[in-house]
Design an enzyme around this catalytic site. Structure first.
Site, mmCIF file in Angstrom:
data_model
loop_
_atom_site.group_PDB
_atom_site.id
_atom_site.type_symbol
_atom_site.label_atom_id
_atom_site.label_comp_id
_atom_site.label_asym_id
_atom_site.label_seq_id
_atom_site.Cartn_x
_atom_site.Cartn_y
_atom_site.Cartn_z
ATOM 1 N N SER A 24 0.814 -1.218 0.000
ATOM 2 C CA SER A 24 0.000 0.000 0.000
ATOM 3 C C SER A 24 0.849 1.270 0.000
ATOM 4 C CB SER A 24 -0.913 0.021 1.222
ATOM 5 O OG SER A 24 -1.625 -1.183 1.332
HETATM 6 N N1 SAH Z 1 -0.304 -5.467 3.990
HETATM 7 C C1 SAH Z 1 0.353 -5.718 2.758
HETATM 8 C C2 SAH Z 1 -0.520 -5.321 1.596
HETATM 9 C C3 SAH Z 1 -0.710 -6.471 0.730
HETATM 10 S S1 SAH Z 1 -1.987 -6.341 -0.475
HETATM 11 C C4 SAH Z 1 1.708 -5.030 2.704
HETATM 12 O O1 SAH Z 1 2.030 -4.233 3.588
HETATM 13 O O2 SAH Z 1 2.456 -5.306 1.775
HETATM 14 C C5 SAH Z 1 -3.185 -7.441 0.201
HETATM 15 C C6 SAH Z 1 -2.750 -8.847 0.449
HETATM 16 O O3 SAH Z 1 -3.890 -9.569 0.929
HETATM 17 C C7 SAH Z 1 -2.276 -9.602 -0.777
HETATM 18 O O4 SAH Z 1 -0.997 -10.093 -0.563
HETATM 19 C C8 SAH Z 1 -3.285 -10.724 -0.945
HETATM 20 O O5 SAH Z 1 -2.743 -11.925 -1.440
HETATM 21 C C9 SAH Z 1 -3.792 -10.894 0.473
HETATM 22 N N2 SAH Z 1 -5.103 -11.523 0.613
HETATM 23 C C10 SAH Z 1 -6.188 -11.422 -0.192
HETATM 24 N N3 SAH Z 1 -7.203 -12.137 0.301
HETATM 25 C C11 SAH Z 1 -6.757 -12.719 1.444
HETATM 26 C C12 SAH Z 1 -7.353 -13.590 2.398
HETATM 27 N N4 SAH Z 1 -8.585 -14.034 2.278
HETATM 28 N N5 SAH Z 1 -6.585 -13.974 3.452
HETATM 29 C C13 SAH Z 1 -5.308 -13.546 3.592
HETATM 30 N N6 SAH Z 1 -4.713 -12.741 2.707
HETATM 31 C C14 SAH Z 1 -5.420 -12.317 1.655
#
Ligand code: SAH
Length: 305
Positions: A150
């Site tokens: 993000s």
């Molecule tokens: N917090 C992260 C942002 C990642 S984007 C950072 O700081 O880099 C969101 C993430 O959520 C992605 O990696 C995606 O694979 C994950 N995601 C999507 N659905 C999910 C679920 N049901 N359970 C766990 N992770 C999930």
């Protein structure tokens, strides 16, 4: 009289010789006894540098509490804080500082713990080498597998909304790069983070370990179900959007706890929603900011409400 003189001088010569031998003996004795231990100490020092665990100044040690040991503040002694020994912490410090000044403080994030965490966590170490030069720009960045890290301001905003303290226990849905988890771990006591893409889960786990985040616990799985074994959580942060707030997450929130997550159509209009649970378990929701996040996948997509 004439013979007495040489006899006296012979005696003096013997005494002198005796003293000289004594002094020589003492000199040899001291020479050996001082050289020996010095050499050994030097070797021991060298060895201990390599083998002893690194403990950062002013950080509680990693040693488990000894049985029967009287603790002044049990919470403090048990907490494992991040260890900032990796070289990434000393790299791009200026860029990081400018990012906080211009993108975060300038947009009214005020919590000093959040500002300090954002100045500390080396964001460039959470992206691929091709993205490192852009790590401190005002943007989300790709991290592979169709996912993104993000925008720094959003990370700071969401972290501030959680009102973390040194005693907070955080659950994160969507580990992704591990960056948001690291920012929370700088402030909170423990962070539990779940990632649904197996490769990302593996990469971020390794990265967080290498960077010294001893208080972050990760797992590969569907965050929809939360992490019941470690529930309840004082705070929950979701970093993938869904049109429904997973019920298990609401259940796993401590009374008095706070949860923030993107809510809305996965590819369309979304809001960050702040969910609070009061002491009696009553839930309140508030839309706090329009956003654009990657979709939450897995169970949440199977039975939309
Ligand atoms: N917090 C992260 C942002 C990642 S984007 C950072 O700081 O880099 C969101 C993430 O959520 C992605 O990696 C995606 O694979 C994950 N995601 C999507 N659905 C999910 C679920 N049901 N359970 C766990 N992770 C999930």
């Amino acid at each position: 009289m004439i013979e007495e003189y040489p006899e006296t001088s012979r005696k003096q010569i013997f005494v002198l010789l005796f003293l000289l031998i004594l002094l020589g003996g003492l000199a040899i004795y001291f020479a050996f006894n001082t050289a020996g231990p010095n050499t050994v100490v030097a070797e021991q020092d060298k060895g201990s540098d390599v083998n002893e665990p690194y403990v950062e100044p002013n950080q509680p040690t990693t040693e488990p509490n000894k049985p029967n040991e009287k603790l002044e503040d049990p919470n403090d002694k048990k907490v494992l804080r991040p260890v900032h020994r990796h070289r990434a912490y000393t790299e791009r410090v200026e860029e990081r500082s400018r990012m906080v000044d211009w993108q975060i403080e300038a947009r009214s994030v005020k919590d000093p713990n959040v500002l300090s965490a954002m100045r500390t966590v080396p964001r460039h170490a959470f992206v691929r080498p091709t993205e490192q030069n852009y790590a401190y720009t005002d943007n989300p960045l790709p991290i592979g597998y169709d996912q993104t890290i993000s925008q720094p301001y959003i990370v700071a905003f969401m972290t501030e909304a959680l009102k973390l303290t040194r005693n907070s226990k955080v659950l994160e849905i969507g580990t992704g790069s591990g960056y948001q988890a690291a920012v929370c771990a700088e402030i909170a006591q423990e962070v539990y983070s779940i990632e649904i893409v197996e490769e990302l889960a593996k990469i971020s786990k390794k990265r967080l370990k290498e960077l010294g985040y001893r208080n972050v616990f990760t797992k590969y799985g569907d965050g929809f179900f939360g992490w019941p074994e470690h529930a309840p959580f004082d705070t929950i942060i979701g970093t993938a959007a869904a049109g429904r707030i997973p019920e298990p997450l609401i259940e796993q929130l401590t009374p008095g706890g706070r949860m923030i997550l993107p809510y809305g159509s996965p590819r369309g209009f979304q809001y960050l929603v702040l969910v609070t649970k009061d002491k009696d378990g009553k839930i309140s929701r508030k839309n706090v900011m329009p956003v654009r996040f990657v979709p939450m996948t897995g169970e949440v997509q199977k039975s939309p409400k």
